[in-house]
Design a protein around this motif. Sequence first.
Motif, PDB file in Angstrom:
ATOM      1  N   GLY A  45       0.813  -1.092   0.015  1.00  0.00           N
ATOM      2  CA  GLY A  45       0.076  -0.136  -0.033  1.00  0.00           C
ATOM      3  C   GLY A  45       0.947   1.414  -0.048  1.00  0.00           C
ATOM      4  N   PRO A  46       0.380   2.427   0.125  1.00  0.00           N
ATOM      5  CA  PRO A  46       0.986   3.901   0.224  1.00  0.00           C
ATOM      6  C   PRO A  46       2.046   3.683   1.508  1.00  0.00           C
ATOM      7  CG  PRO A  46      -1.318   4.083   0.866  1.00  0.00           C
ATOM      8  CD  PRO A  46      -0.956   2.561   0.409  1.00  0.00           C
ATOM      9  N   TYR A  47       3.198   4.019   1.145  1.00  0.00           N
ATOM     10  CA  TYR A  47       4.178   3.940   2.310  1.00  0.00           C
ATOM     11  C   TYR A  47       4.974   5.177   2.529  1.00  0.00           C
ATOM     12  CZ  TYR A  47       7.790   3.824  -1.415  1.00  0.00           C
ATOM     13  OH  TYR A  47       8.672   3.920  -2.526  1.00  0.00           O
ATOM     14  N   ILE A  48       5.501   5.229   3.523  1.00  0.00           N
ATOM     15  CA  ILE A  48       6.275   6.320   4.384  1.00  0.00           C
ATOM     16  C   ILE A  48       7.800   5.818   3.934  1.00  0.00           C
ATOM     17  CG2 ILE A  48       7.184   7.636   6.214  1.00  0.00           C
ATOM     18  CD1 ILE A  48       4.495   7.366   7.297  1.00  0.00           C
ATOM     19  N   ALA A  49       8.359   7.002   3.491  1.00  0.00           N
ATOM     20  CA  ALA A  49      10.196   6.603   3.650  1.00  0.00           C
ATOM     21  C   ALA A  49      10.506   7.503   4.565  1.00  0.00           C
ATOM     22  CB  ALA A  49      10.611   7.082   2.078  1.00  0.00           C
ATOM     23  N   LEU A  50      11.099   6.716   5.426  1.00  0.00           N
ATOM     24  CA  LEU A  50      11.870   7.421   6.835  1.00  0.00           C
ATOM     25  C   LEU A  50      13.394   7.411   6.600  1.00  0.00           C
ATOM     26  CD1 LEU A  50      11.868   8.513   9.705  1.00  0.00           C
ATOM     27  CD2 LEU A  50      11.494   5.998  10.494  1.00  0.00           C
ATOM     28  N   HIS A  51      13.746   8.587   6.621  1.00  0.00           N
ATOM     29  CA  HIS A  51      15.375   8.534   6.481  1.00  0.00           C
ATOM     30  C   HIS A  51      15.650   8.718   8.120  1.00  0.00           C
ATOM     31  CE1 HIS A  51      19.306  11.056   5.752  1.00  0.00           C
ATOM     32  NE2 HIS A  51      19.399   9.681   5.367  1.00  0.00           N
ATOM     33  N   LEU A  52      16.067   7.516   8.512  1.00  0.00           N
ATOM     34  CA  LEU A  52      16.404   7.457   9.818  1.00  0.00           C
ATOM     35  C   LEU A  52      17.991   7.719  10.055  1.00  0.00           C
ATOM     36  CD1 LEU A  52      15.358   7.097  12.690  1.00  0.00           C
ATOM     37  CD2 LEU A  52      15.438   4.601  12.425  1.00  0.00           C
ATOM     38  N   TYR A  90      17.813   6.376  -2.080  1.00  0.00           N
ATOM     39  CA  TYR A  90      17.455   7.728  -2.461  1.00  0.00           C
ATOM     40  C   TYR A  90      16.416   7.384  -3.313  1.00  0.00           C
ATOM     41  CZ  TYR A  90      17.973  12.041  -4.965  1.00  0.00           C
ATOM     42  OH  TYR A  90      17.636  13.429  -5.654  1.00  0.00           O
ATOM     43  N   ILE A  91      16.255   6.530  -4.071  1.00  0.00           N
ATOM     44  CA  ILE A  91      15.157   6.203  -5.085  1.00  0.00           C
ATOM     45  C   ILE A  91      14.028   5.779  -4.588  1.00  0.00           C
ATOM     46  CG2 ILE A  91      14.468   4.538  -6.856  1.00  0.00           C
ATOM     47  CD1 ILE A  91      17.272   4.358  -7.844  1.00  0.00           C
ATOM     48  N   VAL A  92      13.890   5.036  -3.453  1.00  0.00           N
ATOM     49  CA  VAL A  92      12.717   4.315  -2.743  1.00  0.00           C
ATOM     50  C   VAL A  92      12.283   5.764  -1.932  1.00  0.00           C
ATOM     51  CG1 VAL A  92      11.790   3.025  -1.076  1.00  0.00           C
ATOM     52  CG2 VAL A  92      13.591   2.103  -2.306  1.00  0.00           C
ATOM     53  N   SER A  93      13.002   6.736  -1.547  1.00  0.00           N
ATOM     54  CA  SER A  93      12.668   7.579  -0.852  1.00  0.00           C
ATOM     55  C   SER A  93      12.001   8.889  -1.765  1.00  0.00           C
ATOM     56  CB  SER A  93      13.893   8.444  -0.231  1.00  0.00           C
ATOM     57  OG  SER A  93      14.440   7.527   0.833  1.00  0.00           O
ATOM     58  N   VAL A  94      12.646   9.229  -2.845  1.00  0.00           N
ATOM     59  CA  VAL A  94      11.992   9.964  -4.082  1.00  0.00           C
ATOM     60  C   VAL A  94      10.725   9.542  -4.282  1.00  0.00           C
ATOM     61  CG1 VAL A  94      12.172  11.211  -6.261  1.00  0.00           C
ATOM     62  CG2 VAL A  94      14.172  11.220  -4.733  1.00  0.00           C
ATOM     63  N   GLU A  95      10.507   8.245  -4.591  1.00  0.00           N
ATOM     64  CA  GLU A  95       9.112   7.696  -5.034  1.00  0.00           C
ATOM     65  C   GLU A  95       8.068   7.564  -3.998  1.00  0.00           C
ATOM     66  OE1 GLU A  95       8.161   7.333  -8.090  1.00  0.00           O
ATOM     67  OE2 GLU A  95       9.566   8.436  -8.912  1.00  0.00           O
ATOM     68  N   SER A  96       8.482   7.678  -2.840  1.00  0.00           N
ATOM     69  CA  SER A  96       7.517   7.386  -1.443  1.00  0.00           C
ATOM     70  C   SER A  96       6.278   8.108  -1.607  1.00  0.00           C
ATOM     71  CB  SER A  96       8.248   7.139  -0.257  1.00  0.00           C
ATOM     72  OG  SER A  96       8.567   8.794   0.147  1.00  0.00           O
ATOM     73  N   ASP A  97       5.243   7.730  -1.069  1.00  0.00           N
ATOM     74  CA  ASP A  97       3.994   8.641  -0.790  1.00  0.00           C
ATOM     75  C   ASP A  97       4.470   9.952   0.228  1.00  0.00           C
ATOM     76  OD1 ASP A  97       2.049   6.964  -2.514  1.00  0.00           O
ATOM     77  OD2 ASP A  97       3.053   5.453  -1.028  1.00  0.00           O
ATOM     78  N   ILE A  98       5.096   9.662   1.365  1.00  0.00           N
ATOM     79  CA  ILE A  98       5.728  10.502   2.051  1.00  0.00           C
ATOM     80  C   ILE A  98       6.910  10.440   2.488  1.00  0.00           C
ATOM     81  CG2 ILE A  98       5.268  11.448   4.489  1.00  0.00           C
ATOM     82  CD1 ILE A  98       2.183  10.426   4.181  1.00  0.00           C
ATOM     83  N   PRO A 139      -1.700   5.209  11.596  1.00  0.00           N
ATOM     84  CA  PRO A 139      -1.793   3.780  12.147  1.00  0.00           C
ATOM     85  C   PRO A 139      -0.832   2.828  12.446  1.00  0.00           C
ATOM     86  CG  PRO A 139      -2.826   3.909   9.983  1.00  0.00           C
ATOM     87  CD  PRO A 139      -2.312   5.222  10.130  1.00  0.00           C
ATOM     88  N   SER A 140      -0.814   2.077  13.050  1.00  0.00           N
ATOM     89  CA  SER A 140       0.224   1.005  13.439  1.00  0.00           C
ATOM     90  C   SER A 140       0.426   0.227  11.984  1.00  0.00           C
ATOM     91  CB  SER A 140       0.009   0.179  14.513  1.00  0.00           C
ATOM     92  OG  SER A 140      -1.335  -0.548  14.493  1.00  0.00           O
ATOM     93  N   ASN A 141      -0.348  -0.118  11.039  1.00  0.00           N
ATOM     94  CA  ASN A 141      -0.279  -0.900   9.917  1.00  0.00           C
ATOM     95  C   ASN A 141       0.410   0.036   8.875  1.00  0.00           C
ATOM     96  OD1 ASN A 141      -2.704   0.429   9.319  1.00  0.00           O
ATOM     97  ND2 ASN A 141      -3.735  -1.260   8.928  1.00  0.00           N
ATOM     98  N   THR A 142       0.943   1.025   9.342  1.00  0.00           N
ATOM     99  CA  THR A 142       1.435   1.910   8.165  1.00  0.00           C
ATOM    100  C   THR A 142       2.983   1.333   7.364  1.00  0.00           C
ATOM    101  OG1 THR A 142       0.505   3.985   8.818  1.00  0.00           O
ATOM    102  CG2 THR A 142       2.341   4.136   7.281  1.00  0.00           C
ATOM    103  N   PRO A 143       2.955   0.835   6.294  1.00  0.00           N
ATOM    104  CA  PRO A 143       4.392   0.425   5.732  1.00  0.00           C
ATOM    105  C   PRO A 143       5.314   1.570   5.851  1.00  0.00           C
ATOM    106  CG  PRO A 143       2.572  -0.216   4.448  1.00  0.00           C
ATOM    107  CD  PRO A 143       1.867   0.928   5.122  1.00  0.00           C
ATOM    108  N   ILE A 144       6.589   1.300   6.418  1.00  0.00           N
ATOM    109  CA  ILE A 144       7.620   2.426   6.513  1.00  0.00           C
ATOM    110  C   ILE A 144       8.813   1.859   5.993  1.00  0.00           C
ATOM    111  CG2 ILE A 144       8.988   3.871   8.130  1.00  0.00           C
ATOM    112  CD1 ILE A 144       6.686   3.864  10.133  1.00  0.00           C
ATOM    113  N   TYR A 145       9.510   2.508   5.060  1.00  0.00           N
ATOM    114  CA  TYR A 145      10.609   1.977   4.549  1.00  0.00           C
ATOM    115  C   TYR A 145      12.024   2.707   5.374  1.00  0.00           C
ATOM    116  CZ  TYR A 145      14.633   1.318   1.269  1.00  0.00           C
ATOM    117  OH  TYR A 145      15.999   0.938   0.774  1.00  0.00           O
ATOM    118  N   ILE A 146      12.793   2.072   5.986  1.00  0.00           N
ATOM    119  CA  ILE A 146      13.962   2.688   6.693  1.00  0.00           C
ATOM    120  C   ILE A 146      14.989   3.021   5.677  1.00  0.00           C
ATOM    121  CG2 ILE A 146      15.594   2.336   8.347  1.00  0.00           C
ATOM    122  CD1 ILE A 146      12.610   2.600   9.387  1.00  0.00           C
ATOM    123  N   ALA A 147      15.166   4.259   5.264  1.00  0.00           N
ATOM    124  CA  ALA A 147      16.124   4.487   4.345  1.00  0.00           C
ATOM    125  C   ALA A 147      17.609   4.696   5.211  1.00  0.00           C
ATOM    126  CB  ALA A 147      15.671   5.784   3.329  1.00  0.00           C
TER     127      ALA A 147
END
Length: 565
Positions: A285-292, A415-423, A359-367
């Motif tokens: 689903g729509p996902y957040i890219a988190l630059h941690l 970088y690519i996954v972050s640029v293309e993320s929904d947030i 919500p807790s079921n939000t997909p988050i990509y750790i960049a």
Amino acid sequence: MHQRRRFRSLVLLRTLLTCAICAIALVALLSVHIRVFPSSKVPRFSDSYKLPTQHEIGFQKLSTELSWTQEVAPPQLFKAPPPSHKLNGARRNLDFEKLWKPPPTRDFVPCVEPSPSYSSPTESRGYLLVHTNGGLNQMRAGICDMVAVAHIINATLVIPELDKRSFWQDSSNFSDVFDEDHFISALTNDVKVIKKLPKELTTATRAVKHFRSWSGIDYYQDEIASMWEDYQVIRAAKSDSRLANNNLHPDIQKLRCRACYEALRFAPQIEAMGKLLVERMRSYGPYIALHLRYEKDMLAFSGCTHGLTPAEADELTAIRENTAYWKVKDIDSQEQRAKGYCPLTPKEVGMFLAAVRYPSNTPIYIAAGEIYGGDSHMDDLQSRFPILMNKEKLASVDELEPFTSHASQMAALDYIVSVESDIFIPSYSGNMAMAVEGHRRYLGHRKIISPDRQDNLLSETHLDWSNFHLKVLSSNRTMNPIVTVILISCSFICWCNRQGSPRKRKGPITGTKGKERFRSEEAFYVNPLPDCLCQRESPTINNSQVLRICRVALPLLREWSCPDK
């Protein structure tokens, strides 16, 4: 009598001003609201940043594994994501929908074509060698600056040499990270670019020069170009921050954008792998890219030890002291944190996301690279948001093997996954965060949420605006209703502007002088507006103008409308 007339005139003036500001704020609110909620569709790859297909680049290894995108969970996932019907149900929830809405874009689109007076490269006066420095995104910005410099001094640019001596010790060459042939062909009308210095000049005397930071065109046209009288080859010892952010000729600014967002494309194998990672994230689903940015090098460099054990703090101090080119050794961690110079901890990020009501079921990509302390520092965030993904969870060991030992190439995937993320949410405003923010602004002001690291209690301005307006109402019950409406309107506009909506690049901080004045400007690659973005049509209300009115008027309105205490 005279005093009474003066009082009436003052009351009338206040009333007229209040009504005028109220009308402007309400019109702006309606305008923003219409623009903020135009559609519920999740954006896909834009035409401006369309990654090549497997067929186009002939990268056959990955094409056989695209079936992974159809699986519910890749093999590396220890915790399976929630069933898709739960996510679909969440999408139908109005609160959920609002969380993913893009900011108002005001119809800004890229406009980087040169003006009629722009001149294509003529006969070259010499060759410019460039030694880049820093991590991936610092090198990216530096390369784009050097393209502009080569044009200004009429030089032939030799493909830049990437930094192999930095903290990351990456041995990658330019062609390992970027599409070399595309870079050369894309800049044909701007700068002549060659892969190697001609053999007859390899032993020629060359001028090694540290170009002055944040310089304008005059510096290069006068001081640097004059060196051609004595040398055929000029070598730039460093590439970062070599051009001013503002007040350059529009054609030079547009050239920087063409170099950054059109010519400097990642190598085919990196783009293919990046596209695959994006597709696999989309399957949740729509996902957040988190630059941690909670990595060893960042914490050691900044001196931020909040939440670490004494042994971990000592290890970071030793790294900083043993890294010669990190000039500042003695750092007060608490002072750094109070000033907002430290990245948020993983726990604080989890608190922030929960406060904004994801919500807790939000997909988050750790960049990010390896998180310092591993699970011991990630447990709290993991417990709040179980669908935490990264490269290693989305791809197999064999797929990542070509990139694993190269920090710049691994960073390019993030970088690519972050640029293309929904947030996109950065935990620290470093080079990666700034580069991604600028690219997302260029591609249509995709949603960015930037936490305020100076406020550890999570500032109210970062909460969902619909919740914030209730706070305004509850804290202003004795206030004039008109003023309350203005406060809510201005609060909403401020909230939108903190999510990546269009605004002009910030100039120098008032009162700064000399070199510090240029350093205090917002970096060009963080925000390409106004140089590289244009509006399709002029809006009826300019949000930045409304914000200026709000800043001036709100203190006066509070004074006039609130009763004396």
